[in-house]
Enzyme design. Structure first.
Site, short mmCIF file in Angstrom:
data_model
loop_
_atom_site.label_atom_id
_atom_site.label_comp_id
_atom_site.label_asym_id
_atom_site.label_seq_id
_atom_site.Cartn_x
_atom_site.Cartn_y
_atom_site.Cartn_z
N ASP A 247 2.30 -4.46 -2.37
CA ASP A 247 3.39 -3.92 -2.15
C ASP A 247 4.70 -4.39 -1.56
OD1 ASP A 247 1.61 -1.51 -2.23
OD2 ASP A 247 0.60 -2.20 -0.50
N HIS A 275 -2.07 1.24 3.27
CA HIS A 275 -1.83 0.91 1.54
C HIS A 275 -2.03 2.31 1.06
CE1 HIS A 275 -1.80 -0.79 -2.10
NE2 HIS A 275 -2.94 -0.65 -2.34
#
Length: 435
Positions: A247, A275
């Protein structure tokens, strides 16, 4: 099912696996291995059912552990006395990988074997964990590693029992997890995968190095990491990580594109939280060419809406376009996450990783695994960054991800020894790769 197992031609001698002693000398086996098909020992992973009984983590009594079987050429031993290039090699490091027959591992293992993570003087032993269904594929992976002739790769072993594969592990990369299928509720996925990581936590607690570093990749990785560490009470909770580096990498890429610079000009990028689609890509503290992002990219609407949503949903978009979840970029991010812990963080910069929140300086609820900004001295450990800016926008987004992780924690209470599971998830925030 049968599995190929190498044994010496003489019943009175055993082929020795390669071990690199401090003197960098290896013993020589004079026996050639031969191939023998033997029944595969089954490894049982029990599934729990939410009930009135709480499944508290129970320390597993240590029993004599059978060494995992080495593979092919790695079952032989070699005399390195005359090899001058090995005179400065470090002590062999043991890396265990679950889900080792999958696509992510298929990219990752060759990076580990090449020296890309630990450097050109660090020999590596790879211990690969699969399942009964994937054991032949796992043999194929080992064959490819064998054929690649990596000088630093001194051992490869494969197995389906985590109590064997995790023995003496100094790094454990937990990739294997069940994807969510059609009609499966997210609570069901949390329970099914949670049981896998509870079992693996117990195995790590029983046989791994006391200072093993654990990176959980299988989704939902934050809560899986929490389950794993709760079932490994003899290993420091600080040693468990949930992978949010992909990410971070995605966020750096998008900021670089918007600013018209190469991505190496983007620093201090933090991913806060889970996440999932509640994750918070932090543009308030990030920098481009050393300047605050908001001074370089003055489009606040783009930062708060398009940029944030693009990072949160990037994994899902990739699945729609390619028909499968990210593998190569995930493997790269695992390498990045490991290197961030084994090399000193550049002065003034930091990296993102999901870690245990106890003692955090940000006011985030304790006893969850939450992605936060960290620095490392390169010794495998880390410290949380204290000098970060906070505004109302950032706090409100962080709170949303915090609430989601607290709800996930309640949903797996039966796997962490904290009571009866109660699933009141605030919404179905699809995780990349779940479908």
């Amino acid at each position: 099912m049968a599995v190929a197992e190498f044994i010496p031609s003489s019943s009175s001698s055993l082929t020795k696996t390669i071990s690199l002693y401090s003197s960098q000398l290896l013993h020589v086996s004079t026996h050639k291995p031969r191939l023998l098909l033997t029944p595969l020992r089954r490894s049982k992973i029990c599934c729990s059912v939410i009930s009135n009984e709480v499944q508290a983590p129970v320390p597993v009594a240590k029993e004599p552990i059978k060494k995992t079987e080495c593979f092919g050429v790695f079952c032989l031993t070699y005399d390195l006395k005359a090899e001058e290039e090995t005179s400065s090699w470090k002590k062999l490091i043991n890396v265990s990988v679950s889900g080792a027959a999958g696509m992510i591992a298929n990219h990752l293992l060759f990076k580990l074997a090449s020296g890309e993570v630990f450097g050109p003087d660090q020999p590596v032993a790879l211990k690969l964990l699969g399942s009964e269904r994937s054991i032949q594929a796992l043999e194929g992976v080992a064959m490819e590693l064998e054929d690649s002739l990596f000088p630093l790769l001194r051992e490869v072993s494969i197995g389906i029992d985590p109590y064997e594969v995790f023995q003496d592990a100094e790094w454990a990369l937990l990739i294997g997890a069940k994807p969510r299928g059609p009609g499966m509720e997210r609570a069901g996925l949390l329970d099914i995968n949670g049981q896998i990581f509870a079992e693996q936590g117990k195995a790590l607690n029983a046989v791994a190095s006391r200072n093993v570093k654990v990176i959980v990749v299988g989704n939902p990785c934050n809560t899986n990491a929490l389950i794993c560490l709760k079932n490994a009470p003899d290993i420091p909770a600080k040693n468990f990580h949930a992978l949010t580096r992909l990410d971070e990498n995605r966020a750096k890429c998008q900021l670089a594109l918007k600013a018209g610079v190469f991505y190496d000009k983007v620093s201090n990028m933090t991913i806060w939280g889970n996440h999932s689609t509640t994750q918070v890509p932090d543009f308030l503290n990030a920098k481009i060419n050393g300047f605050p992002v908001k001074d370089v990219i003055r489009d606040s609407k783009w930062l708060e809406e398009e940029f944030t949503e693009k990072i949160q949903k990037r994994g899902g978009v990739l699945i729609q376009k390619w028909g499968r979840s990210s593998a190569a970029s995930t493997a790269v991010s695992v390498v990045d996450a490991m290197r961030s812990l084994v090399t000193p963080t550049p002065e003034g910069d930091w990296f993102s990783t999901g870690v245990y929140t106890n003692g955090n300086p940000y006011g985030i609820a304790e006893d969850i695994v939450f992605s936060m900004p960290c620095r490392s001295k390169g010794d495998g450990d880390y410290e949380l960054v204290k000098d970060v800016l906070m505004d109302d926008y950032l706090r409100s987004r962080i709170k949303k991800s915090e609430d989601e992780l607290l709800a996930e924690k309640r949903c797996v209470a039966h796997l962490t020894g904290e009571g009866i599971a109660v699933c009141d998830l605030p919404g179905d925030t699809m995780l990349p790769g779940e479908m």
